[in-house]
Design a protein around this motif. Structure first.
Motif: not given
Length: 195
Positions: A120-130
């Motif tokens: 599954e293709l997912r995305r990661r971010a340390d600060d999802p809102v920003r």
């Protein structure tokens, strides 16, 4: 037994992420104007519903009231840029404050794609809102600098709506931000007027 699905909290379907974000000031320009980004929980909910599916660290900070104010200011800068570009029929230079706000937001780190063990293709971010607001700012800048798309950005024909949308129909004559909502109301109103 039927599974009950919740009605989405925020309206989507404007054709671009930035235009969906502009809809968070609902009924813009009407007496019924409504702020949908009322608090940090609402901002986080918009990111979850409308942004790409993002995994963040459990330690990711939740949005603060200051983040909400900054998010609203970004929305208004994007609105000013897009509406000015549509009116001019091409790219424009926004006021220095709006330009600075949009450029600063667009420079933030965006979600990074990765593939899970299940494929599954997912995305990661340390600060999802920003990260999602960076995508919104980048999309607004791209839209406002796209002369081929600007003639297809329309305001909904409903006098009670105020939403902008990208008309992807072949003839480019779409009138409503949503046939299910505004278009349906207009048809019902016209029918009542005839009867």
């Amino acid at each position: 037994m039927k599974e009950i699905t919740a009605t989405p909290r925020f309206r989507q379907g404007a054709g671009r992420l930035s235009l969906d974000y502009l809809r968070t000031l609902r009924y813009r320009g009407t007496p019924g104007v409504t702020e949908e980004l009322a608090d940090p929980a609402a901002l986080a909910a918009w990111v979850r519903q409308c942004g790409p599916l993002i995994d963040g660290p459990r330690s990711a900070p939740p949005p603060t009231p200051a983040d909400v104010l900054a998010a609203r200011a970004l929305r208004e800068a994007a609105y000013a840029l897009v509406t000015a570009a549509v009116a001019a029929g091409g790219p424009v230079v926004p006021a220095a404050a709006a330009r600075t706000r949009l450029n600063r937001a667009a420079a933030a780190a965006v979600p990074v794609p990765y593939l899970t063990a299940e494929g599954e293709l997912r995305r990661r971010a340390d600060d999802p809102v920003r990260a999602v607001l960076a995508l919104v700012a980048r999309d607004a800048l791209d839209l406002a600098a796209s002369p081929a798309l600007l003639p297809r950005v329309h305001a909904c024909a409903s006098p009670d709506c105020g939403a902008l949308f990208l008309d992807n129909s072949r003839p480019g004559t779409r009138r409503w931000c949503s046939m299910d909502v505004c278009g349906n109301r207009a048809k019902k109103s016209a029918l009542r007027a005839r009867v």
